[in-house]
Design a protein around this motif. Structure first.
Motif, PDB file in Angstrom:
ATOM      1  N   ASN A   1      66.583  81.186  87.586  1.00 31.64           N
ATOM      2  CA  ASN A   1      64.665  81.101  87.745  1.00 31.64           C
ATOM      3  C   ASN A   1      64.414  81.288  86.297  1.00 31.64           C
ATOM      4  O   ASN A   1      63.059  80.718  85.908  1.00 31.64           O
ATOM      5  CB  ASN A   1      64.138  82.804  88.204  1.00 31.64           C
ATOM      6  N   MET A   2      65.410  81.701  85.095  1.00 31.21           N
ATOM      7  CA  MET A   2      64.719  81.700  83.790  1.00 31.21           C
ATOM      8  C   MET A   2      64.330  80.240  83.461  1.00 31.21           C
ATOM      9  O   MET A   2      63.294  79.795  82.665  1.00 31.21           O
ATOM     10  CB  MET A   2      65.645  82.246  83.158  1.00 31.21           C
ATOM     11  N   ASP A   3      64.901  79.240  83.791  1.00 32.94           N
ATOM     12  CA  ASP A   3      65.561  77.828  83.337  1.00 32.94           C
ATOM     13  C   ASP A   3      64.006  77.140  83.588  1.00 32.94           C
ATOM     14  O   ASP A   3      63.576  76.642  83.543  1.00 32.94           O
ATOM     15  CB  ASP A   3      66.791  77.341  83.136  1.00 32.94           C
ATOM     16  N   ALA A   4      63.842  77.506  85.155  1.00 34.20           N
ATOM     17  CA  ALA A   4      62.810  77.072  85.271  1.00 34.20           C
ATOM     18  C   ALA A   4      61.511  77.590  84.754  1.00 34.20           C
ATOM     19  O   ALA A   4      60.789  76.262  84.970  1.00 34.20           O
ATOM     20  CB  ALA A   4      62.746  77.743  87.069  1.00 34.20           C
ATOM     21  N   LEU A   5      61.686  78.503  84.507  1.00 36.40           N
ATOM     22  CA  LEU A   5      60.408  78.852  84.149  1.00 36.40           C
ATOM     23  C   LEU A   5      59.852  77.943  82.722  1.00 36.40           C
ATOM     24  O   LEU A   5      59.176  77.951  81.923  1.00 36.40           O
ATOM     25  CB  LEU A   5      60.314  80.648  83.586  1.00 36.40           C
ATOM     26  N   SER A   6      61.213  78.744  81.655  1.00 35.59           N
ATOM     27  CA  SER A   6      61.106  78.254  80.291  1.00 35.59           C
ATOM     28  C   SER A   6      61.003  76.438  80.339  1.00 35.59           C
ATOM     29  O   SER A   6      60.893  76.042  79.289  1.00 35.59           O
ATOM     30  CB  SER A   6      62.319  78.445  79.174  1.00 35.59           C
ATOM     31  N   ILE A   7      61.848  75.527  80.823  1.00 34.60           N
ATOM     32  CA  ILE A   7      61.923  74.490  80.622  1.00 34.60           C
ATOM     33  C   ILE A   7      61.262  73.501  81.307  1.00 34.60           C
ATOM     34  O   ILE A   7      59.997  73.134  80.987  1.00 34.60           O
ATOM     35  CB  ILE A   7      62.972  73.575  80.600  1.00 34.60           C
ATOM     36  N   PRO A   8      60.694  73.368  82.750  1.00 35.80           N
ATOM     37  CA  PRO A   8      60.528  72.200  83.651  1.00 35.80           C
ATOM     38  C   PRO A   8      58.894  73.330  83.728  1.00 35.80           C
ATOM     39  O   PRO A   8      57.420  72.140  83.279  1.00 35.80           O
ATOM     40  CB  PRO A   8      60.936  72.186  84.999  1.00 35.80           C
ATOM     41  N   SER A   9      58.783  74.491  83.880  1.00 39.61           N
ATOM     42  CA  SER A   9      57.551  75.013  84.168  1.00 39.61           C
ATOM     43  C   SER A   9      56.414  75.027  82.816  1.00 39.61           C
ATOM     44  O   SER A   9      55.918  74.283  82.972  1.00 39.61           O
ATOM     45  CB  SER A   9      57.528  76.105  84.964  1.00 39.61           C
ATOM     46  N   ALA A  10      57.420  75.165  81.965  1.00 39.65           N
ATOM     47  CA  ALA A  10      56.569  75.683  80.629  1.00 39.65           C
ATOM     48  C   ALA A  10      56.365  74.267  80.262  1.00 39.65           C
ATOM     49  O   ALA A  10      55.050  74.362  79.115  1.00 39.65           O
ATOM     50  CB  ALA A  10      57.758  76.304  79.248  1.00 39.65           C
ATOM     51  N   GLY A  11      56.610  73.236  80.120  1.00 44.43           N
ATOM     52  CA  GLY A  11      56.680  71.905  80.398  1.00 44.43           C
ATOM     53  C   GLY A  11      55.845  71.304  80.665  1.00 44.43           C
ATOM     54  O   GLY A  11      55.413  70.092  80.361  1.00 44.43           O
ATOM     55  N   GLY A  12      54.928  72.095  81.911  1.00 48.76           N
ATOM     56  CA  GLY A  12      54.018  71.185  82.892  1.00 48.76           C
ATOM     57  C   GLY A  12      54.063  70.881  84.049  1.00 48.76           C
ATOM     58  O   GLY A  12      53.504  70.054  84.466  1.00 48.76           O
ATOM     59  N   VAL A  13      55.359  70.850  84.275  1.00 47.48           N
ATOM     60  CA  VAL A  13      56.127  69.965  85.664  1.00 47.48           C
ATOM     61  C   VAL A  13      55.839  70.960  86.411  1.00 47.48           C
ATOM     62  O   VAL A  13      56.862  71.917  86.680  1.00 47.48           O
ATOM     63  CB  VAL A  13      57.548  69.648  85.288  1.00 47.48           C
ATOM     64  N   ASP A  14      54.846  70.964  87.513  1.00 48.64           N
ATOM     65  CA  ASP A  14      54.952  71.640  88.595  1.00 48.64           C
ATOM     66  C   ASP A  14      56.198  72.324  89.563  1.00 48.64           C
ATOM     67  O   ASP A  14      56.323  70.397  89.744  1.00 48.64           O
ATOM     68  CB  ASP A  14      53.669  71.079  88.998  1.00 48.64           C
ATOM     69  N   THR A  15      56.982  73.031  89.408  1.00 49.61           N
ATOM     70  CA  THR A  15      57.936  73.587  90.413  1.00 49.61           C
ATOM     71  C   THR A  15      58.328  74.473  90.927  1.00 49.61           C
ATOM     72  O   THR A  15      57.330  75.374  91.452  1.00 49.61           O
ATOM     73  CB  THR A  15      58.840  73.318  89.056  1.00 49.61           C
ATOM     74  N   SER A  16      59.005  73.654  92.766  1.00 45.55           N
ATOM     75  CA  SER A  16      58.887  74.748  93.928  1.00 45.55           C
ATOM     76  C   SER A  16      59.587  75.124  94.048  1.00 45.55           C
ATOM     77  O   SER A  16      61.074  74.136  94.057  1.00 45.55           O
ATOM     78  CB  SER A  16      58.376  74.281  95.167  1.00 45.55           C
ATOM     79  N   VAL A  17      60.289  76.058  93.973  1.00 44.37           N
ATOM     80  CA  VAL A  17      61.737  76.429  94.583  1.00 44.37           C
ATOM     81  C   VAL A  17      62.203  75.665  96.340  1.00 44.37           C
ATOM     82  O   VAL A  17      60.844  76.698  97.449  1.00 44.37           O
ATOM     83  CB  VAL A  17      61.348  78.237  95.210  1.00 44.37           C
ATOM     84  N   VAL A  18      62.561  75.778  96.699  1.00 44.99           N
ATOM     85  CA  VAL A  18      63.294  74.779  97.961  1.00 44.99           C
ATOM     86  C   VAL A  18      63.672  76.071  98.830  1.00 44.99           C
ATOM     87  O   VAL A  18      63.654  76.585  99.921  1.00 44.99           O
ATOM     88  CB  VAL A  18      63.702  74.062  98.245  1.00 44.99           C
ATOM     89  N   VAL A  19      65.174  76.742  98.087  1.00 39.01           N
ATOM     90  CA  VAL A  19      66.118  78.304  98.608  1.00 39.01           C
ATOM     91  C   VAL A  19      66.874  78.333  97.040  1.00 39.01           C
ATOM     92  O   VAL A  19      66.511  77.556  96.197  1.00 39.01           O
ATOM     93  CB  VAL A  19      66.826  77.053  99.211  1.00 39.01           C
ATOM     94  N   ILE A  20      66.336  79.421  97.543  1.00 37.76           N
ATOM     95  CA  ILE A  20      67.091  80.742  96.702  1.00 37.76           C
ATOM     96  C   ILE A  20      68.033  80.441  96.959  1.00 37.76           C
ATOM     97  O   ILE A  20      68.819  80.976  97.849  1.00 37.76           O
ATOM     98  CB  ILE A  20      66.366  81.769  96.995  1.00 37.76           C
ATOM     99  N   ASN A  21      69.596  80.128  96.089  1.00 34.91           N
ATOM    100  CA  ASN A  21      71.156  80.074  96.741  1.00 34.91           C
ATOM    101  C   ASN A  21      71.758  81.038  96.293  1.00 34.91           C
ATOM    102  O   ASN A  21      72.328  82.069  97.281  1.00 34.91           O
ATOM    103  CB  ASN A  21      71.461  78.882  95.321  1.00 34.91           C
ATOM    104  N   ASP A  22      71.759  81.871  95.449  1.00 30.35           N
ATOM    105  CA  ASP A  22      72.071  83.436  95.345  1.00 30.35           C
ATOM    106  C   ASP A  22      71.672  84.113  93.525  1.00 30.35           C
ATOM    107  O   ASP A  22      70.386  83.482  93.021  1.00 30.35           O
ATOM    108  CB  ASP A  22      73.644  83.728  94.808  1.00 30.35           C
ATOM    109  N   TYR A  23      72.007  85.224  93.581  1.00 30.71           N
ATOM    110  CA  TYR A  23      71.946  86.130  92.335  1.00 30.71           C
ATOM    111  C   TYR A  23      72.942  86.483  91.990  1.00 30.71           C
ATOM    112  O   TYR A  23      73.761  86.953  92.331  1.00 30.71           O
ATOM    113  CB  TYR A  23      70.430  86.816  92.114  1.00 30.71           C
TER     114      TYR A  23
END
Length: 355
Positions: free
Chosen positions: A91-113
């Motif tokens: 989740n951290m990298d989803a926010l800091s790399i594609p999302s912060a880079g302008g790529v609209d990103t959606s979670v399909v499945v949460i695998n684990d924590y």
């Protein structure tokens, strides 16, 4: 193994500026998923090897190319700047790399924590309070540093009370064995190897911050909007694979043994890592988590960490720069710049038997 180091949005912007312009999302039949080795993502490789990926792709009249990346960050960069449609990441990298880079990103499945896979391991300190003044080896600007910050908070300490020594994950086990290294923060299987070798005791782990270090399978929002069959196929693959690998049957044991071998361990080692992983093996488990009232607080802690470390770029005035859409309809951050979406639509379809 999963390398959890983060890439700044500033560096990513440079990469995007020099990358070929991605095609506008549209209806299509061929898709690409990138994944890297980590206990919670091994099911993707096994599902591809055993034909489960093809089965679900065939059901929807599409093809899904599943590619294993040895470099975790490279898999995210490929998703962000090229024609990869989906990827596995935290989740951290989803926010800091594609999302912060302008790529609209959606979670399909949460695998684990992570529920104990990430650890603070100390030779001298008996508890977190004892870390004051210590040098701590970890992969800087990573989930490990996030875990350290959260650990220090429990003892009324901050990053200013310790000295962080940036250390590659490839060097972590060897570093922990040297007399001048007293504390490391790392993840499994490295963490278990360090403890087993007698080079420290875990004084804090990710089970103390449940749900904050998430492992996800995400896709580009536009791709899913134009091709919902792709999202349905991904959810179908994940939950069918979960049904096999979590079963106490000969087939389940064989699946866990195969995933262990593929990740450089064996069935026992893989199952040990699974025991420190809160795996979302059913769609309802994933839904319960994504719909939970405290998901907002978990993601707020993550985005505040990223902002404090400058990972939203030098021009970011606050952590609100990137919007995060939650399953309950709330938004963290800028509602006009939503780039990360916890959309439960595909998990809900799986739960309702509508895949």
């Amino acid at each position: 193994m999963r390398i959890k180091s983060l890439v700044s949005a500033t560096l990513l912007a440079v990469a995007l500026a020099t990358a070929p312009t991605a095609a506008i999302a549209a209806e299509k039949t061929a898709f690409k998923l990138g994944w890297s080795i980590y206990v919670g993502w091994m099911p993707w490789g096994w599902a591809d090897d055993t034909g489960i990926v093809k089965k679900w792709a065939d059901k929807y009249g599409i093809t899904i190319e599943v590619t294993q990346f040895n470099d975790y960050v490279e898999s995210i960069n490929q998703f962000t700047a090229s024609d990869y449609d989906a990827v596995t990441l935290t989740n951290m990298d989803a926010l800091s790399i594609p999302s912060a880079g302008g790529v609209d990103t959606s979670v399909v499945v949460i695998n684990d924590y992570s529920n104990g896979n990430d650890m603070v391991i100390a030779k001298n300190a008996k508890d977190v309070a004892g870390l004051k003044g210590e040098k701590i080896n970890l992969v800087e600007l990573s989930v490990s540093e996030y875990l350290l910050v959260r650990a220090l908070e429990t003892a009324g300490l901050t990053s200013r009370d310790v000295t962080v020594v940036n250390t590659s994950d490839a060097d972590m086990v060897a570093a922990a064995a040297t007399p001048d290294v007293s504390t490391v923060v790392t993840w499994n299987p490295l963490a278990s190897e360090i403890v087993a070798a007698g080079n420290g005791t875990a004084i804090f782990d990710s089970s103390k911050i449940p749900g904050e270090i998430m492992d996800l399978t995400v896709a580009k929002t536009e791709v899913l909007a134009d091709n919902p069959a792709f999202g349905k196929a991904l959810a179908g693959i994940w939950y069918e694979t979960m049904g096999v690998m979590t079963a106490e049957t000969p087939e389940g044991a064989a699946a866990r043994a195969a995933m262990g071998a593929s990740s450089g361990t064996d069935q026992k080692g893989f199952e040990s890592q699974l025991s420190a992983t809160n795996l979302f093996a059913t769609p309802q488990a994933g839904l319960d988590f994504v719909n939970s009232a405290d998901l907002s607080a978990k993601m707020d802690a993550v985005r505040q960490f990223l902002f404090a470390k400058g990972l939203f770029g030098a021009g970011a005035a606050s952590a609100d720069i990137v919007g995060i859409a939650l399953a309950n309809g709330d938004t963290l951050g800028d509602p006009a710049n939503v780039k990360l979406r916890f959309d439960p639509v595909f998990m809900q379809a799986a739960a309702d038997g509508k895949l």
